[in-house]
Design an enzyme around this catalytic site. Structure first.
Site, PDB file in Angstrom:
ATOM      1  N   HIS A 131       0.963  -1.061   0.063  1.00  0.00           N
ATOM      2  CA  HIS A 131       0.009   0.086  -0.136  1.00  0.00           C
ATOM      3  C   HIS A 131       1.119   1.066   0.012  1.00  0.00           C
ATOM      4  O   HIS A 131       0.293   2.325   0.085  1.00  0.00           O
ATOM      5  CB  HIS A 131      -0.917   0.185   1.149  1.00  0.00           C
ATOM      6  CG  HIS A 131      -2.068  -0.966   1.324  1.00  0.00           C
ATOM      7  ND1 HIS A 131      -2.892  -1.194   0.239  1.00  0.00           N
ATOM      8  CD2 HIS A 131      -2.271  -2.063   2.048  1.00  0.00           C
ATOM      9  CE1 HIS A 131      -3.602  -2.188   0.315  1.00  0.00           C
ATOM     10  NE2 HIS A 131      -3.207  -2.763   1.465  1.00  0.00           N
ATOM     11  N   ASP A 168      -2.979 -10.761  -2.331  1.00  0.00           N
ATOM     12  CA  ASP A 168      -3.426 -10.386  -1.214  1.00  0.00           C
ATOM     13  C   ASP A 168      -4.879  -9.996  -1.162  1.00  0.00           C
ATOM     14  O   ASP A 168      -5.264  -9.431  -2.413  1.00  0.00           O
ATOM     15  CB  ASP A 168      -2.784  -8.955  -0.790  1.00  0.00           C
ATOM     16  CG  ASP A 168      -3.010  -8.450   0.630  1.00  0.00           C
ATOM     17  OD1 ASP A 168      -2.347  -8.913   1.654  1.00  0.00           O
ATOM     18  OD2 ASP A 168      -4.049  -7.989   0.960  1.00  0.00           O
ATOM     19  N   HIS A 170      -6.617  -7.420  -0.480  1.00  0.00           N
ATOM     20  CA  HIS A 170      -6.492  -5.944  -0.678  1.00  0.00           C
ATOM     21  C   HIS A 170      -5.901  -5.483  -1.936  1.00  0.00           C
ATOM     22  O   HIS A 170      -4.757  -6.087  -2.103  1.00  0.00           O
ATOM     23  CB  HIS A 170      -6.052  -5.076   0.558  1.00  0.00           C
ATOM     24  CG  HIS A 170      -6.768  -5.585   1.876  1.00  0.00           C
ATOM     25  ND1 HIS A 170      -6.368  -6.359   2.660  1.00  0.00           N
ATOM     26  CD2 HIS A 170      -8.017  -4.891   2.359  1.00  0.00           C
ATOM     27  CE1 HIS A 170      -7.138  -6.322   3.621  1.00  0.00           C
ATOM     28  NE2 HIS A 170      -7.885  -5.462   3.458  1.00  0.00           N
ATOM     29  N   ASP A 257      -4.742 -13.115   4.422  1.00  0.00           N
ATOM     30  CA  ASP A 257      -6.228 -12.395   4.539  1.00  0.00           C
ATOM     31  C   ASP A 257      -7.319 -12.733   3.669  1.00  0.00           C
ATOM     32  O   ASP A 257      -8.487 -12.297   3.672  1.00  0.00           O
ATOM     33  CB  ASP A 257      -5.788 -10.877   4.806  1.00  0.00           C
ATOM     34  CG  ASP A 257      -5.090 -10.578   3.368  1.00  0.00           C
ATOM     35  OD1 ASP A 257      -5.065 -11.267   2.474  1.00  0.00           O
ATOM     36  OD2 ASP A 257      -4.779  -9.174   3.336  1.00  0.00           O
TER      37      ASP A 257
END
Length: 362
Positions: A131, A168, A170, A257
């Site tokens: 990120h 991931d 995200h 995740d």
């Protein structure tokens, strides 16, 4: 150790990784690294003749400047000295930055071991802070070690093409932004529908710009996708693109995740699913880049299932001959597993149509 056994995979790990701890009641705690390493030991992976460990040296400031603006780097070190957060979700402290520099050093050493011929594959525990962009952070991430690794390999080993597979839950907005106009980096991301999860980006029509147009590939998946549907999407998109792009290394980025019991996502994988992701990466790498793979593993927010999933990912590239039946999970799979097959097939069909102008395989 039998000297005839070739050391195939290295794992980078340092006991001080535990310092990357975002605080009590935060979903990202530093004990994840200790728990994962202990589980690797318990499962015998750490003693495998196919595996060796590297205790990394910390990265240096110049490493950060390969991927980040100097003003942003200065900001993070200033915040660390003051003990002030970057944002509401991402605290900053001296001990956190010390651990992060060790992790980035581990990511660099993982790539170096591969291209120096000491390892065919590598696992960087604590890697994958996707990120963080060139001049911003957030989402628990301060510096983008994935981008730093690519630039390190370009500079040190003159590689021309790298493929980043981000699995991931995200979307890796920082990694995407850094390489958005770069035709020599193919960024493929499978992630939960951006309308339902942080950071709210990663749609099909985000394909890159300029010379990099067509080299950002987003596979947004609906909530409750389910394992079979997820693996269908992965296999429809990733191997064909890898075979056409012909990278010199595949860099995998993601943790646990996307597991069905994780608290921050809703895609429905099991530990076996993570093994199959990693196994698919392994098989594809053998076809396109002589097996050169680096997995960067840090995410996951249910610390109970995290070691099982991280081990499954590690086993998929260190022992790909294992069967999925050899991979255990902490929780039994749901009796009625999510399978959002129809919507996933529609997404894949639409994505192929978007990518067709750029790639012959579609």
């Amino acid at each position: 150790m039998d000297v005839q056994v070739k050391l195939k995979a290295c794992i980078t790990y340092h006991e001080n990784f535990v310092q990357y701890d975002l605080g009590v009641n935060h979903p990202f705690r530093g004990d994840r690294f200790v728990k994962a390493k202990n589980f690797f030991d318990e499962k015998g992976l750490s003693k495998s003749p196919k595996v060796f460990y590297i205790s990394p040296k910390p990265a240096i400031r110049e490493d950060l400047l390969k991927a980040h603006a100097e003003e942003y780097v200065n900001l993070i070190f200033r915040l660390a000295e003051l003990g002030r957060p970057y944002d509401i979700d991402t605290p900053v402290s001296k001990s956190m930055v010390e651990a992060l520099m060790l992790m980035i050093g581990g990511v660099k050493e993982a790539g170096t071991a591969i291209f120096e011929g000491r390892a065919d594959r590598a696992i960087a525990l604590g890697g994958g802070f996707h990120h963080a962009g060139r001049d911003y952070g957030g989402g628990f991430c301060l510096f983008n070690d994935i981008a730093i690794l690519v630039e390190h390999l370009r500079e040190r080993f003159s590689i021309k093409r790298a493929l980043i597979l981000d699995y991931d839950v995200h979307f890796g907005n920082g990694t995407s932004d850094i390489f958005y106009s770069d035709p020599d980096v193919l960024f493929i991301s499978l992630h939960q529908d951006p309308r339902t999860i942080f950071p709210g980006r990663g749609f099909i029509d985000e394909t890159g710009e300029g010379e990099g147009e067509g080299h950002t590939v987003n596979v947004p998946l609906p909530i409750r996708t389910g394992e079979e549907s997820y693996l269908y999407a992965l296999r429809e998109i990733f191997p064909p693109l890898a075979e056409e792009f012909k990278p010199e290394i595949i860099i995998g980025n993601g943790g646990s995740d996307a597991h069905f019991a994780d608290h921050l996502g809703s895609l429905g994988l099991t530990a076996r699913g993570f093994f199959e992701i990693s196994q698919t990466i392994s098989e594809t790498s053998e076809k396109v880049c002589d097996g050169k793979v680096a997995l960067l593993i840090a995410s996951g927010y249910n610390v109970t299932v995290l070691p099982y999933c991280w081990y499954a990912l590690a086993a998929g590239i260190t022992e790909p001959e294992k069967t999925e039946d050899a991979i255990e999970d902490y929780y039994p799979p749901p009796p009625d597993p999510w399978q959002n097959q129809q919507q996933v097939e529609s997404t894949v069909k639409s994505l192929k149509r978007v990518l067709r102008p750029y790639w012959k395989c579609f």
